[in-house]
Design a protein around this motif. Structure first.
Motif, PDB file in Angstrom:
ATOM      1  N   ASP A  30       0.831  -1.206   0.000  1.00 39.88           N
ATOM      2  CA  ASP A  30       0.000   0.000   0.000  1.00 39.88           C
ATOM      3  C   ASP A  30       0.866   1.257   0.000  1.00 39.88           C
ATOM      4  OD1 ASP A  30      -2.408   1.435   0.024  1.00 39.88           O
ATOM      5  OD2 ASP A  30      -2.454   1.507   2.222  1.00 39.88           O
ATOM      6  N   ASP A  94       0.199   6.790   3.939  1.00 38.68           N
ATOM      7  CA  ASP A  94       0.079   5.481   4.587  1.00 38.68           C
ATOM      8  C   ASP A  94       0.747   5.422   5.963  1.00 38.68           C
ATOM      9  OD1 ASP A  94      -1.111   2.933   4.432  1.00 38.68           O
ATOM     10  OD2 ASP A  94       0.799   2.000   3.933  1.00 38.68           O
ATOM     11  N   HIS A 120      -4.959   6.121   6.308  1.00 36.21           N
ATOM     12  CA  HIS A 120      -6.128   5.454   6.900  1.00 36.21           C
ATOM     13  C   HIS A 120      -5.837   4.846   8.271  1.00 36.21           C
ATOM     14  CE1 HIS A 120      -5.152   1.126   5.376  1.00 36.21           C
ATOM     15  NE2 HIS A 120      -4.082   1.860   5.231  1.00 36.21           N
ATOM     16  N   HIS A 121      -4.699   5.187   8.900  1.00 33.19           N
ATOM     17  CA  HIS A 121      -4.421   4.680  10.248  1.00 33.19           C
ATOM     18  C   HIS A 121      -5.095   5.553  11.310  1.00 33.19           C
ATOM     19  CE1 HIS A 121      -1.144   2.835   7.908  1.00 33.19           C
ATOM     20  NE2 HIS A 121      -1.331   1.829   8.740  1.00 33.19           N
ATOM     21  N   THR A 140      -4.606   3.229   1.758  1.00 33.36           N
ATOM     22  CA  THR A 140      -4.260   4.585   1.295  1.00 33.36           C
ATOM     23  C   THR A 140      -4.393   4.652  -0.221  1.00 33.36           C
ATOM     24  OG1 THR A 140      -2.785   4.836   3.175  1.00 33.36           O
ATOM     25  CG2 THR A 140      -2.457   6.363   1.354  1.00 33.36           C
ATOM     26  N   ASP A 172      -3.455  -4.523   1.017  1.00 30.24           N
ATOM     27  CA  ASP A 172      -3.974  -4.066   2.312  1.00 30.24           C
ATOM     28  C   ASP A 172      -5.319  -4.690   2.678  1.00 30.24           C
ATOM     29  OD1 ASP A 172      -1.895  -2.504   3.276  1.00 30.24           O
ATOM     30  OD2 ASP A 172      -3.209  -0.830   3.802  1.00 30.24           O
TER      31      ASP A 172
HETATM   32 MN    MN Z   1      -2.107   0.949   4.288  1.00 30.23          MN
END
Ligand code: MN
Ligand code: 5GP
Length: 339
Positions: A30, A94, A120-121, A140, A172
């Motif tokens: 990703d 990411d 997206h974390h 991401t 991912d």
């Molecule tokens: Mn990722």
């Protein structure tokens, strides 16, 4: 992306800029896919763009279009440093905190560029002028597609971007099976296939690359697996000796932890990998359902990630780390049996 972030981004990108796109340490599919896809898109918009990584990435990602243009801090120290110093805009992709880039964080902290975060974390740090964070997203790479949409740039989607983003989404989502894979993800994938991504070839290029050494290492790892049914948990250990005996190469242990999670009744799986060079135990955590390995890793392993996938590290020995793990687990017995 909200309308304010779109307008700030459009303004920043309204004239040709020097741009650096950065992914996290030990880049995965990703990180590599999203950075390369965004780079290609920005180049088509007339910007001068360089993708930078903290260190090298696994061989099974080297075939991705334009992957050879990536420079990394460990191997191209001066070049990477210069690119960051000269950048007017730095996209960080990411990851949610600059310390996820290892030694590169020092350079990023000193940069004069405007930062744009796409990630997206959970719990992103506040260092960017635009923080496009969506923890509901599967990857991401899917977010880069939505970023292109937000900037009215989907017509710039070409075979290379489609391939780059496909790799990120596929890796991912565990090939489209993890819960964050949505109907929208599949619509994005349909767009990527229509733009020229060859789904079957991409899958083979990433997953059918096992060496005999990697499979023997997997055998050793599975042999070391310990089941803890009272905690609905399984863990795996790999020592530095076992890595050496099987000629470990970067990326070889990727996905091993999923074998532990694939066992019936297991909702929490963890792998402890000894790394003598860095003098740490690298830890990967996975879960099913509500049990948050992000919280578990933040609380005990100086790490983080997502609810169902996280990473971290321990500074103790391999034996001490696993012994400590079992004592920590006792506190989670109820939660593990109820989630
Ligand atoms: Mn990722
Ligand atoms: P992996 O176990 O594959 O290294 O990582 C699983 C997920 O957790 C990935 O999304 C990765 O980016 C994230 N992750 C891994 N290590 C860390 C860490 O030390 N801190 C944070 N915040 N996230 C991590």
């Amino acid at each position: 992306m909200n309308s304010e972030d779109i307008s700030i981004t459009n303004k920043l990108l309204s004239t040709a800029k020097k741009i650096v796109v950065v992914g996290h340490k030990n880049p995965d599919g990703d990180a590599v896919g999203s950075c390369l896809g965004l780079c290609n898109f920005l180049k088509q918009n007339g910007h001068q763009v360089q993708v930078v990584m903290p260190n090298d990435f696994p061989d099974f990602l080297k075939w991705i279009p334009e992957a050879s243009s990536i420079i990394n801090y460990e191997q191209n120290f001066e070049e990477t440093k210069a690119a960051i110093q000269q950048a007017e805009i730095i996209f960080t992709l990411d990851f949610n905190a600059l310390n996820r880039t290892g030694g590169l964080a020092i350079e990023l902290e000193q940069a004069t560029a405007d930062f744009i975060l796409i990630d997206h974390h959970q719990q992103p740090d506040n260092y960017a002028v635009v923080t496009y964070s969506d923890v509901g997203m599967c990857s991401t790479s899917e977010m880069v597609f939505h970023f292109m949409e937000a900037l009215d740039g989907v017509e710039l989607l070409n075979k290379e971007i489609a391939t780059q983003l496909y790799v990120g989404i596929m890796t991912d989502t565990g090939s489209f099976r993890f819960p964050a894979t949505t109907a929208t993800t599949h619509r994005v994938i349909a767009n990527l296939i229509e733009a020229g991504a060859n789904n079957s070839t991409i899958h083979q290029n990433v997953y059918d690359t096992n060496s005999p050494d990697r499979l023997k290492l997997l055998g050793a790892a599975l042999n070391n697996m310990v089941m803890l049914p009272e905690f609905r948990t399984a863990y795996i250990t790999i020592s530095q000796n076992e890595l050496n005996e099987n000629n470990f190469k970067k990326g070889d242990t990727e996905g091993f932890v999923n074998y532990a999670l694939s066992m019936s009744g297991v909702i929490f799986a963890i792998i402890f990998i000894e790394n003598k060079k860095e003098d740490i135990i690298k830890i990967s955590l996975r879960s099913k359902g509500d049990f948050s390995v992000n919280e578990f890793s933040r609380n005990h392993y100086n790490g983080g990630g997502h609810t169902n996938a996280a990473g971290g590290r321990s500074l103790k020995s391999l034996t001490d780390t696993t012994e400590e793990f079992i004592s920590i687990l006792l506190r989670y017995k109820k939660e593990l049996n109820e989630s």
